[in-house]
Design an enzyme around this catalytic site. Structure first.
Site, short mmCIF file in Angstrom:
data_model
loop_
_atom_site.label_atom_id
_atom_site.label_comp_id
_atom_site.label_asym_id
_atom_site.label_seq_id
_atom_site.Cartn_x
_atom_site.Cartn_y
_atom_site.Cartn_z
N GLU A 96 -11.10 -76.88 3.14
CA GLU A 96 -10.88 -75.47 3.51
C GLU A 96 -10.52 -74.64 2.30
O GLU A 96 -9.78 -75.06 1.43
CB GLU A 96 -9.76 -75.38 4.55
CG GLU A 96 -10.15 -76.09 5.82
CD GLU A 96 -9.30 -75.70 6.99
OE1 GLU A 96 -9.16 -74.50 7.25
OE2 GLU A 96 -8.77 -76.61 7.64
N CYS A 116 -3.88 -84.22 3.95
CA CYS A 116 -2.76 -84.36 3.01
C CYS A 116 -1.90 -85.54 3.44
O CYS A 116 -1.62 -85.71 4.63
CB CYS A 116 -1.92 -83.09 3.00
SG CYS A 116 -0.56 -83.17 1.79
S1 SF4 Z 1 1.86 -81.41 4.15
FE1 SF4 Z 1 3.15 -80.36 2.62
S2 SF4 Z 1 2.15 -80.80 0.65
FE2 SF4 Z 1 0.65 -81.28 2.26
S3 SF4 Z 1 -0.59 -79.42 2.49
FE3 SF4 Z 1 1.11 -79.29 3.95
S4 SF4 Z 1 2.75 -78.16 2.90
FE4 SF4 Z 1 1.29 -78.85 1.34
#
Ligand code: SF4
Length: 365
Positions: A96, A116
């Site tokens: 994205e 993530c």
């Molecule tokens: S989980 Fe935390 S580090 Fe990962 S994209 Fe979301 S805010 Fe960013």
């Protein structure tokens, strides 16, 4: 492996690497420079469009290499002009990217990973888990696609471009690819977006903060804090259990001491209603930063609600009060205006969700 896997993605090569690749095929070095400019300066995404190259070379490249690997699945246009792109990698994973027009500059928010691995509880992307880290080419391509979409292929943007690595993923868990992409993007014969125009945000991967401190041509750094105590940060950002606040802020202080003129270093603080936004927490945050002798500005970011996350944004009056307490203790503070909330393009909202009613969903051709 698919055919695409076997071909080398030329968009992920530095100019020097591209010249070397071309020379190995028996072509002169200038052809490599020509292709680099075609990919990054003219933002061409296929060899057929590079009509200044001999036809035989274009055909050969077509067989052994690729100029683009991401495909745009959908794009969404917000009422405030923000564009959100949902792309797919060649192996079918979501990527994205968000394009945010502003009065004097545009900002492109790119992703460093598909999904993530970190588990920040206020972030929708966390729910995807890590699918995989993106290659340098996939990072660079996001910028090319966003600029071509906004202005037309190869058209010079009327305003300057800022880049922020705050999309999906933790950039510092894909550090080498990130730094390589930064260098490719900065090349004066290419996109020429210099590191001072880029900001990468980390949840606090301490060893990489130290590594960045030693890199001369580096992007600006932002640290996502979200909490003034270890107890609360452990809960909101579990990475804190690995690198707690004392360790993180110690590395931040070292980093701050290496700052050169024109470089920016900031803290990001997401404001969650009734969770981390009290007067007491503002005082704790100010004391924490002052105790570590940190002078970086704090950006307060009202949370962007995203089902099924259990948080609400702090009301504007609370954000203002939090800000005034920080400022009364000498902490420079700024409130960030959310953009593209209606298309789930705002911070913490990226999770490859498909939009429902009320959106102008523009299917890519
Ligand atoms: S989980 Fe935390 S580090 Fe990962 S994209 Fe979301 S805010 Fe960013």
């Amino acid at each position: 492996m698919t055919e695409m896997d076997k071909r080398i993605n030329l968009t992920g090569l530095s100019q020097a690497e591209l010249v070397e690749f071309i020379e190995q095929t028996g072509e002169p070095a200038y052809r490599g420079r020509q292709i680099f400019a075609a990919l990054h300066h003219r933002r061409l995404q296929n060899f057929a469009a590079m009509t200044d190259l001999p036809k035989a070379l274009r055909e050969r490249l077509q067989e052994t290499a690729t100029a683009a690997t991401l495909t745009t699945e959908s794009r969404y246009l917000s009422a405030d002009g923000t564009r959100r792109f949902l792309m797919k990698t060649h192996d079918n994973l979501p990527v994205e990217t968000v394009f945010i027009p502003e009065e004097h500059r545009d900002t492109i928010c790119f992703s460093s990973q598909s999904g993530c691995p970190l588990q920040c509880t206020f972030c929708l992307t966390a729910q995807l888990g890590l699918l995989r880290s993106l290659t340098p080419g996939e990072i660079v391509e996001q910028v090319i696609i966003a600029l071509n979409d906004a202005y037309g292929v190869g058209e010079k943007p009327p305003r300057g471009t800022n880049l922020v690595g705050m999309g999906a993923g933790e950039p510092f868990l894909n550090f080498d690819s990130l730094i390589k992409a930064v260098r490719i993007i900065a090349d004066p014969q290419g996109l020429f977006i210099v590191p001072h125009r880029m900001t990468v945000s980390t949840a606090g991967v301490v060893p990489r903060i130290r590594e960045l401190a030693a890199i001369p041509d580096r992007p600006n750094l932002a640290i996502s804090l979200a909490a003034p105590t270890n107890e609360m940060r452990d809960e909101l950002m579990p990475i804190n259990k690995k690198w707690p606040l004392e360790e993180l802020l110690g590395a931040c202080r070292e980093f701050e001491r290496t700052l050169k003129a024109g470089e920016r270093f900031t803290f990001e603080y997401v404001m969650l209603d009734g969770v981390n936004d009290s007067d007491e927490q503002a005082r704790q945050l100010a004391n924490l930063l002052n105790r570590h002798d940190l002078h970086a500005r704090v950006n307060l970011i009202p949370h962007n609600p995203a089902d099924p996350l259990p948080y609400q944004p702090s009301p504007a009056t609370r954000v203002e009060m939090f800000k005034s307490i920080l400022e009364s203790k000498g902490v420079r503070t700024f409130v960030r205006r959310p953009r593209g909330r209606d298309i789930f393009a705002a911070c913490g909202q990226l999770a490859a969700v498909t939009q429902s009613a009320g959106l102008r969903a523009l299917r890519s051709a």
